[in-house]
Enzyme design. Structure first.
Site, PDB file in Angstrom:
ATOM      1  CB  SER A  42      -0.810   0.033   1.250  1.00 53.10           C
ATOM      2  OG  SER A  42      -0.189   0.159   2.498  1.00 53.10           O
ATOM      3  CG  ASP A  43       1.539   5.863  -1.396  1.00 53.59           C
ATOM      4  OD1 ASP A  43       2.637   5.783  -0.505  1.00 53.59           O
ATOM      5  OD2 ASP A  43       1.359   6.606  -2.127  1.00 53.59           O
ATOM      6  CB  CYS A  44       3.294   5.365   3.562  1.00 53.09           C
ATOM      7  SG  CYS A  44       4.724   4.475   2.768  1.00 53.09           S
ATOM      8  CB  ALA A  57      -2.945   3.537   1.310  1.00 57.28           C
TER       9      ALA A  57
END
Ligand SMILES: *[C@@H]1O[C@H](CO)[C@@H](O)[C@H](O)[C@H]1NC(C)=O
Ligand SMILES: *[C@@H]1O[C@H](CO)[C@@H](O)[C@H](O)[C@H]1NC(C)=O
Ligand SMILES: *[C@@H]1O[C@H](CO)[C@@H](O)[C@H](O)[C@H]1NC(C)=O
Ligand SMILES: *[C@@H]1O[C@H](CO)[C@@H](O)[C@H](O)[C@H]1NC(C)=O
Ligand SMILES: *[C@@H]1O[C@H](CO)[C@@H](O)[C@H](O)[C@H]1NC(C)=O
Length: 792
Positions: A316-318, A320
């Site tokens: 995941s993006d951080c 997210a």
């Protein structure tokens, strides 16, 4: 067992690290502590050893099938997972994956960055023997070279430097979250600088080249299972807005049509995975048509794993994952959020949400353990492919890469070459450039970016081997160089115009180094306008007016700026765009100005006029909508005025093209029964034509290129296709290939493109399916066109 841990290491930091692994075992802890403290006191060395599992000096190693390198990696990973408790499993689902001391498995940091060189943070430390790494130009400039082999070599150099860092004990992970291959859809985007630009074919080729170089190319004799380092295609998908006008990436719901998804947003990712064989993918913060990317089963499992055959890990993006419940309200509880991302196909959370809520999700029966095992299989497979479970890494294919391979002459020369080859000459009236080395006795170098150092790097940069500012580069050509910053900083709220003018008046020639920096465009910060900040324009025109000769204007910026004022001002003789050119940028700029380099870069994005900002940045539509005045986006669709066009770029030479040979000029589909008539044109779906037909119909287009100038140069040839009668949302034109050719003055050469009608002469329809339309399609290079008729 304790002894096995520190025997291999020579430094105190290793012992301390290994001791942490044993903290669960009280007896071992006590013994280790004693020995560790002793070692700390006795011999602390600068270098430390890399973390790895399956140490052969540990007697238990032989009994672990996951350590048995003769077995398939999938078997080894399954064996390892079968040995883990639920708590241990959950501890592996976050970017800072915990150590598992009882199995001899060290901690792993999934998060590292290497957008254009290795960055210092998270999994990477520059606090050992190695203090810096080669800092290549920011990606948008590297893209302007249109040179896939250069992109490959940059990826390769970063991969080698990574192994040197790991061997020196300065990498806690080798999974880099690069490249960023989102389409640079809107010129205001703060992160556009990180991308290869606005064209999906360029972005796809960039992805493939960088990923293959970084990971170690299994296509050229290497082993498929072995990764030099791991690359990650990000941010999947339709992510290209950070924070504009109060709307941020966390809350933004990108409304995207199937047609735009099919021919704009997805192709770079598809190439990155299918052709680049990337081992990582990052799902983006934003939602697409209501669904958070990281919780989208259709995207992650059906499309990426199912259709594109992805076999790596999805991160995941951080933070997210936390958004899915906390911000987007897509899930009804934290446990539902955790379950939604894992069942969608995501594997690891950059953050801690999965650690916090993973177990309760299992207890509440929202998440099955087998879903966790599925994710772990992907995660351990990548760690094993990196060789982290093969025992002492000194023995691995990369074990002999030493610190001398970081910032090597070869890599630093490559950084310079990339900067040179990216620089774009946008204006050169009366051949002001190149300046004569002998006759330029004095030079004024003016502007807030004139002596730039950090600004040269752009964002996501690590500590560079060195800096050469534009001023330093120019000083090496002209002894009598005068410098004035003109403004205190790039924002330039006030300018010392009179002083700058005085300096300019004294010099034979004036170079102005202006533009943007990270205060103007960056992550979490999109621009609100497209003009030069503050008083920059006023400074430029005043200096240009006062100077003895027309001035040279250099722009350092990632996104485009509307410099129409300079384009039309005869006191401004030349304009160069130098992006953020990296550690050697100043040298590349100076070499270009004084003719030791013949510029060949071409713009990877459209430069829009300043009134483009009346279009909401949130409007994701690529295609224009004439009734409402919506002009569309990028060279493929945008119908409005342009300051500069995609592909623009002059040279000190002039190049001309001829179609040397193209076979055929008629293409028979031979499938009249499947032709459909829609909106007055008949089309055939590419999938109905079948792969055999598509393979058989590939053809060659040979273009003769001539350097008609007086200087040798490297020139990127861009081949486009357009439909004679474009309709149905077809692009006005589409780049289908690009190749570089180096030509001496007066020299000609043939450049061959192999085209596939199914891929290059087709378009996406409203449902996102590729169709081929009957009628005339034109191959376009420069001002030359070649028609190919598609006939039922
Ligand atoms: C590793 O696996 C191979 C294949 O199953 C087996 O023959 C060999 O004995 C194993 N090695 C060890 C050390 O267990
Ligand atoms: C480098 O930094 C890391 C993380 O802060 C630390 O664990 C390590 O001991 C440091 N190494 C040296 C040689 O200072
Ligand atoms: C240019 O920048 C460098 C590095 O920051 C600095 O050492 C040097 O003094 C500056 N030159 C001028 C003329 O200000
Ligand atoms: C600059 O100065 C150096 C040392 O004084 C001299 O050797 C060199 O020729 C000069 N270069 C130019 C371009 O005048
Ligand atoms: C299709 O052709 C008809 C008749 O020639 C014309 O009236 C109509 O505008 C055309 N439609 C499109 C979408 O071009």
């Amino acid at each position: 067992m304790c002894q096995a841990w520190w025997r291999v290491g020579s430094s105190c930091s290793l012992v301390i690290e290994k001791m942490k692994l044993h903290s669960l075992l009280f007896i071992n802890l006590v013994i280790c502590l004693g020995v560790g403290v002793l070692l700390v006191g006795v011999h602390c060395t600068e270098s430390s050893s890399p973390p790895f599992a399956c140490d052969s000096s540990d007697p238990l190693t032989e009994s672990y099938a996951f350590c048995n390198t003769t077995l398939r990696i999938s078997q080894r990973a399954s064996d390892l997972i079968s040995r883990l408790t639920l708590d241990e499993k959950i501890s592996q689902l976050i970017n800072s994956a915990a150590s598992i001391p009882r199995l001899g498995i060290p901690a792993y940091e999934w998060w590292s960055e290497a957008l254009h060189g290795i960055r210092d943070r998270h999994g990477i430390r520059f606090n050992g023997t190695i203090r810096s790494a080669t800092s290549f130009p920011q990606v948008i400039l590297t893209a302007a070279s249109f040179d896939a082999h250069l992109w490959y070599r940059i990826g390769q150099a970063i991969g080698i430097e990574t192994r040197a860092m790991y061997n020196a004990g300065q990498a806690m992970g080798m999974t880099f979250w690069a490249p960023n291959i989102n389409i640079f859809r809107d010129p205001r985007w703060g992160r556009g600088q990180e991308t290869p630009g606005e064209d999906p074919v360029v972005a796809g080729k960039y992805a493939v080249s960088y990923v293959r170089g970084l990971q170690g190319d299994c296509f050229e004799g290497g082993k498929v299972d072995v990764l030099q380092a791991s690359a990650c295609c990000k941010h999947f998908t339709a992510y290209d807005l950070d924070n504009w006008n109060g709307i941020d990436r966390y809350t933004f719901d990108a409304r995207v049509t199937m047609q735009d998804l099919a021919d704009t947003y997805q192709p770079p990712f598809r190439s990155c995975i299918e052709e680049g064989r990337a081992s990582g993918l990052m799902c983006a913060y934003n939602r697409v048509n209501g669904v958070p990317n990281c919780a989208d089963f259709n995207l992650l499992s059906k499309t990426v794993r199912g259709q594109w055959g992805f076999d790596g890990y999805i991160v995941s993006d951080c933070d997210a994952v936390s958004l899915v419940y906390d911000v987007q309200g897509y899930a009804k509880s934290p446990e539902d959020a955790v379950a939604s991302v894992l069942t969608a196909g995501m594997d690891v959370d950059c953050g801690s949400y999965l650690q916090k809520h993973g177990k309760s999700a299992v207890m509440e029966k929202k998440l099955t353990e087998s879903e966790i095992d599925r994710a772990l299989l992907n995660l351990f497979t990548v760690r094993m492919r990196l060789g982290l479970f093969n025992g002492n890494p000194r023995k691995l294919p990369f074990g002999n890469i030493g610190p001398d391979q970081v910032c090597s002459t070869e890599h630093q020369t490559l950084a310079l070459e990339a900067a040179r080859n990216g620089i774009v000459l946008l204006k050169n009236s009366d051949r002001l450039l190149p300046l004569s080395k002998g006759e330029t006795l004095s030079l004024a170098v003016i502007g807030p970016n004139a002596n730039a150092t950090d600004t040269l790097l752009g964002n996501y940069a690590g500590p560079p081997c060195k800096f050469i500012s534009p001023l330093q580069g120019l000083q090496s050509y002209v002894n009598n160089t005068m410098y004035h910053s003109g403004c205190n900083d790039v924002a330039c709220p006030s300018a010392s115009i009179e002083n700058a003018v005085d300096v300019a008046k004294q010099a034979d020639y004036v170079v102005l180094v202006m533009g943007l920096d990270q205060t103007q465009e960056r992550e979490k910060h999109d621009r609100l306008d497209l003009v030069l900040p503050g008083k920059q324009e006023q400074l430029i025109t005043s200096v240009a007016k006062a100077a003895k000769k027309p001035v040279v204007l250099i722009l350092l910026c990632g996104g485009p700026v509307d410099i129409s004022f300079a384009k039309g001002n005869s006191n401004i003789g030349s304009i160069l765009w130098a992006g953020y050119p990296g550690e050697a940028g100043g040298a590349a700029i100076a070499e270009t100005i004084f003719g030791d380099h013949n510029p060949g870069g071409r713009l990877p994005v459209t430069w829009y006029p300043k009134d483009f900002i009346k279009i909401p940045m949130t409007d994701m539509r690529m295609r224009p909508e004439p009734p409402s005045g919506y002009p569309g986006r990028t060279y493929r669709f945008y119908t409005g005025e342009k300051v500069f066009e995609f592909g623009d770029g002059l040279s000190y030479s002039s190049y001309s093209y001829e179609f040397f040979s193209v076979t055929p000029n008629k293409l028979y589909l031979n499938q009249p029964s499947t032709a459909h008539v829609v909106e007055n044109s008949s089309y055939v779906s590419v999938s109905e034509l079948g792969t055999e037909f598509c393979e058989a119909k590939k053809f060659s287009a040979i273009i003769a290129v001539r350097n008609g100038g007086e200087m040798a140069g490297k020139h990127p040839v861009l081949l486009f296709v357009k439909q004679a009668k474009a309709g149905n949302g077809s692009p006005m034109k589409q780049l289908v290939g690009f190749q570089n050719v180096f030509l001496d003055a007066g020299e000609s050469a043939n450049v061959e493109f192999i085209l596939s009608p199914c891929e290059h002469l087709s378009r996406a329809n409203k449902d996102g399916l590729r169709v081929m339309e009957q009628g005339i399609h034109l191959l376009v290079v420069g001002d030359k066109e070649y028609p190919i008729a598609i006939v039922a």
